[in-house]
Design a protein around this motif. Structure first.
Motif, mmCIF file in Angstrom:
data_model
loop_
_atom_site.group_PDB
_atom_site.id
_atom_site.type_symbol
_atom_site.label_atom_id
_atom_site.label_comp_id
_atom_site.label_asym_id
_atom_site.label_seq_id
_atom_site.Cartn_x
_atom_site.Cartn_y
_atom_site.Cartn_z
ATOM 1 N N VAL A 12 0.853 -1.194 0.000
ATOM 2 C CA VAL A 12 0.000 0.000 0.000
ATOM 3 C C VAL A 12 0.885 1.239 0.000
ATOM 4 O O VAL A 12 1.717 1.425 0.895
ATOM 5 N N SER A 13 0.692 2.063 -1.027
ATOM 6 C CA SER A 13 1.435 3.322 -1.124
ATOM 7 C C SER A 13 0.464 4.391 -1.619
ATOM 8 O O SER A 13 0.121 4.433 -2.797
ATOM 9 N N LEU A 14 0.004 5.228 -0.709
ATOM 10 C CA LEU A 14 -1.055 6.184 -1.008
ATOM 11 C C LEU A 14 -0.545 7.613 -0.883
ATOM 12 O O LEU A 14 0.361 7.903 -0.099
ATOM 13 N N SER A 15 -1.174 8.505 -1.643
ATOM 14 C CA SER A 15 -0.846 9.929 -1.499
ATOM 15 C C SER A 15 -1.530 10.500 -0.265
ATOM 16 O O SER A 15 -1.036 11.444 0.352
ATOM 17 N N GLY A 16 -2.694 9.919 0.092
ATOM 18 C CA GLY A 16 -3.392 10.333 1.306
ATOM 19 C C GLY A 16 -3.069 9.406 2.458
ATOM 20 O O GLY A 16 -2.164 8.568 2.395
ATOM 21 N N GLU A 17 -3.854 9.547 3.535
ATOM 22 C CA GLU A 17 -3.553 8.776 4.740
ATOM 23 C C GLU A 17 -3.991 7.328 4.633
ATOM 24 O O GLU A 17 -3.257 6.416 4.979
ATOM 25 N N SER A 18 -5.217 7.079 4.157
ATOM 26 C CA SER A 18 -5.729 5.711 4.132
ATOM 27 C C SER A 18 -6.944 5.614 3.221
ATOM 28 O O SER A 18 -7.544 6.622 2.837
ATOM 29 N N LEU A 19 -7.289 4.370 2.857
ATOM 30 C CA LEU A 19 -8.491 4.069 2.075
ATOM 31 C C LEU A 19 -9.107 2.802 2.645
ATOM 32 O O LEU A 19 -8.406 1.938 3.178
ATOM 33 N N HIS A 20 -10.437 2.692 2.519
ATOM 34 C CA HIS A 20 -11.051 1.416 2.826
ATOM 35 C C HIS A 20 -10.584 0.389 1.795
ATOM 36 O O HIS A 20 -10.287 0.723 0.643
ATOM 37 N N LEU A 21 -10.538 -0.868 2.204
ATOM 38 C CA LEU A 21 -9.994 -1.932 1.364
ATOM 39 C C LEU A 21 -10.658 -1.991 -0.006
ATOM 40 O O LEU A 21 -9.970 -2.067 -1.035
ATOM 41 N N ASN A 22 -12.003 -1.972 -0.029
ATOM 42 C CA ASN A 22 -12.698 -2.044 -1.326
ATOM 43 C C ASN A 22 -12.290 -0.901 -2.239
ATOM 44 O O ASN A 22 -12.096 -1.089 -3.448
ATOM 45 N N GLU A 23 -12.167 0.292 -1.663
ATOM 46 C CA GLU A 23 -11.787 1.462 -2.455
ATOM 47 C C GLU A 23 -10.357 1.312 -2.961
ATOM 48 O O GLU A 23 -10.055 1.664 -4.109
ATOM 49 N N PHE A 24 -9.489 0.779 -2.124
ATOM 50 C CA PHE A 24 -8.098 0.540 -2.551
ATOM 51 C C PHE A 24 -8.054 -0.442 -3.719
ATOM 52 O O PHE A 24 -7.351 -0.216 -4.716
ATOM 53 N N ILE A 36 -13.927 -8.393 -6.489
ATOM 54 C CA ILE A 36 -13.854 -8.272 -5.029
ATOM 55 C C ILE A 36 -14.829 -9.235 -4.358
ATOM 56 O O ILE A 36 -14.487 -9.907 -3.374
ATOM 57 N N SER A 37 -16.029 -9.323 -4.903
ATOM 58 C CA SER A 37 -17.032 -10.232 -4.347
ATOM 59 C C SER A 37 -16.549 -11.679 -4.408
ATOM 60 O O SER A 37 -16.661 -12.443 -3.434
ATOM 61 N N GLU A 38 -15.969 -12.071 -5.554
ATOM 62 C CA GLU A 38 -15.452 -13.425 -5.713
ATOM 63 C C GLU A 38 -14.300 -13.693 -4.735
ATOM 64 O O GLU A 38 -14.235 -14.755 -4.096
ATOM 65 N N TRP A 39 -13.399 -12.746 -4.600
ATOM 66 C CA TRP A 39 -12.273 -12.928 -3.682
ATOM 67 C C TRP A 39 -12.754 -13.072 -2.239
ATOM 68 O O TRP A 39 -12.257 -13.904 -1.488
ATOM 69 N N ARG A 40 -13.730 -12.264 -1.872
ATOM 70 C CA ARG A 40 -14.251 -12.343 -0.503
ATOM 71 C C ARG A 40 -14.920 -13.693 -0.263
ATOM 72 O O ARG A 40 -14.734 -14.317 0.774
ATOM 73 N N ASN A 41 -15.713 -14.137 -1.225
ATOM 74 C CA ASN A 41 -16.447 -15.399 -1.070
ATOM 75 C C ASN A 41 -15.523 -16.616 -0.999
ATOM 76 O O ASN A 41 -15.903 -17.656 -0.464
ATOM 77 N N ILE A 45 -8.569 -12.770 -0.081
ATOM 78 C CA ILE A 45 -7.968 -11.465 0.218
ATOM 79 C C ILE A 45 -7.329 -11.533 1.607
ATOM 80 O O ILE A 45 -7.942 -12.012 2.561
ATOM 81 N N LYS A 46 -6.115 -11.038 1.686
ATOM 82 C CA LYS A 46 -5.463 -10.878 2.981
ATOM 83 C C LYS A 46 -4.956 -9.443 3.116
ATOM 84 O O LYS A 46 -4.496 -8.836 2.133
ATOM 85 N N VAL A 47 -5.046 -8.914 4.310
ATOM 86 C CA VAL A 47 -4.393 -7.655 4.647
ATOM 87 C C VAL A 47 -3.417 -7.947 5.771
ATOM 88 O O VAL A 47 -3.817 -8.436 6.846
ATOM 89 N N ASN A 48 -2.148 -7.703 5.488
ATOM 90 C CA ASN A 48 -1.099 -8.010 6.470
ATOM 91 C C ASN A 48 -1.214 -9.446 6.979
ATOM 92 O O ASN A 48 -1.177 -9.711 8.191
ATOM 93 N N GLU A 49 -1.402 -10.385 6.013
ATOM 94 C CA GLU A 49 -1.446 -11.832 6.264
ATOM 95 C C GLU A 49 -2.749 -12.309 6.919
ATOM 96 O O GLU A 49 -2.932 -13.500 7.140
ATOM 97 N N GLU A 50 -3.682 -11.400 7.205
ATOM 98 C CA GLU A 50 -4.957 -11.795 7.822
ATOM 99 C C GLU A 50 -6.036 -11.881 6.746
ATOM 100 O O GLU A 50 -6.253 -10.931 5.982
ATOM 101 N N VAL A 51 -6.717 -13.037 6.678
ATOM 102 C CA VAL A 51 -7.776 -13.239 5.688
ATOM 103 C C VAL A 51 -8.944 -12.299 5.984
ATOM 104 O O VAL A 51 -9.395 -12.185 7.127
ATOM 105 N N ILE A 52 -9.408 -11.626 4.925
ATOM 106 C CA ILE A 52 -10.517 -10.676 5.047
ATOM 107 C C ILE A 52 -11.730 -11.251 4.319
ATOM 108 O O ILE A 52 -11.647 -11.579 3.128
ATOM 109 N N SER A 53 -12.862 -11.368 5.002
ATOM 110 C CA SER A 53 -14.075 -11.889 4.353
ATOM 111 C C SER A 53 -15.121 -10.797 4.234
ATOM 112 O O SER A 53 -15.324 -10.227 3.174
#
Length: 306
Positions: A12-24, A36-41, A45-53
């Motif tokens: 993650v390399s953003l010009s602003g401070e942060s974004l929600h995952l879907n927006e990113f 995104i829907s398929e990945w979640r189902n 998707i992982k963020v920092n090695e943690e699976v996101i559902s």
């Protein structure tokens, strides 16, 4: 972007401070809502090695988003071995030089003999867990460069690039007669011919179609023009219809008035494709060698002009 086994990591390399995952995923990577829907189902998707559902956490600079894009997939295409002319291949896409006389894909279940069947076999033999995902198509008797994506994210990004006219396809045709102008654009809409199941025609009620052309060489004794063409749109039979509509059908293209004695099939070849790589951003300028039958015409042309 970094490949980690079956996963692709996006720091993650953003010009602003942060974004929600879907927006990113949508804004920074270019993923679709369906991706995104398929990945979640499928817990892909992982963020920092943690699976996101179901969560939609904020991601910020220094975070890592991983996508399981190289998952094993089922495909209805029947693998059928035949030698492929591979022009470019990496983990995300493959570009082939399609021979004339071969359909791009099956039109019914269990059909074989197409380029898609051969590509499915290539994936199988080389241990790649990919479905056949074509980005555009070529007519059965048109040869040349054709692009396939290897996973769903690459397909989304390449489909959008095609839609936005960022994939540049250059064709060469041998057309009958002499075009009225050496360089120009044909902007006639194309629709179905209600008197013929396969043929298309210029029609006011048809879909917009834009073809740019440049005459590379006029062969006076043979009354033939070697023409370079680029498409802004991708209508069925677009180049064939447009050249025929201005009185210069492609040699060998009997469906649109071409003389079969000049060429054994329509003298049309997808000679080059320019792609900005969907994941790495690398500029790919890929040429497809001409079939043997073209050589008697291409000797009159400097291929650097194409």
């Amino acid at each position: 972007m970094k490949i980690r086994g079956e996963w692709v990591e996006f720091p993650v390399s953003l010009s602003g401070e942060s974004l929600h995952l879907n927006e990113f995923l949508q804004k920074e990577i270019g993923a679709s809502k369906a991706n995104i829907s398929e990945w979640r189902n499928t817990h892909s998707i992982k963020v920092n090695e943690e699976v996101i559902s179901n969560q939609n956490p904020l991601v910020t600079n220094g975070d890592s988003v991983l996508l399981h894009v190289f998952r094993e997939e089922e495909d209805e295409i029947v693998p059928e071995y035949r030698e492929l002319a591979i022009l470019f291949e990496d983990e995300h896409l493959i570009v082939l030089n399609k021979p004339e006389g071969m359909s791009t894909h099956p039109n019914k279940a269990q059909e074989t003999g197409t380029l898609a069947n051969a590509l499915a076999s290539h994936y199988q033999v080389s241990g790649q867990n990919s479905k056949v995902r074509q980005i555009h198509r070529l007519d059965k008797d048109t040869s040349g460069a054709i692009v396939f994506a290897k996973h769903a994210l690459a397909q989304t990004l390449l489909d959008k690039a095609l839609q936005d006219d960022q994939i540049k396809r250059t064709y060469v045709a041998v057309a009958e007669g002499r075009l009225h102008r050496k360089k120009g654009t044909i902007k006639e809409p194309i629709g179905r011919d209600r008197h013929h199941a396969v043929r298309r025609r210029v029609s006011e009620s048809g879909q917009p179609a834009v073809t740019h052309y440049q005459v590379l060489q006029y062969l006076r004794e043979q009354r033939l023009s070697i023409v370079k063409l680029q498409l802004e749109t991708g209508r069925t039979h677009q180049i064939r219809v447009h050249l025929s509509s201005v009185g210069n059908p492609i040699a060998g293209d009997e469906l649109y008035g071409g003389n079969p004695e000049i060429f054994s099939r329509q003298a049309l070849h997808a000679a080059k494709v320019f792609i900005k790589h969907p994941l790495t951003g690398e500029a790919l300028n890929i040429r497809a060698p001409f079939p043997e039958e073209f050589n008697r015409f291409m000797k009159y042309v400097d291929e650097e002009e194409i």
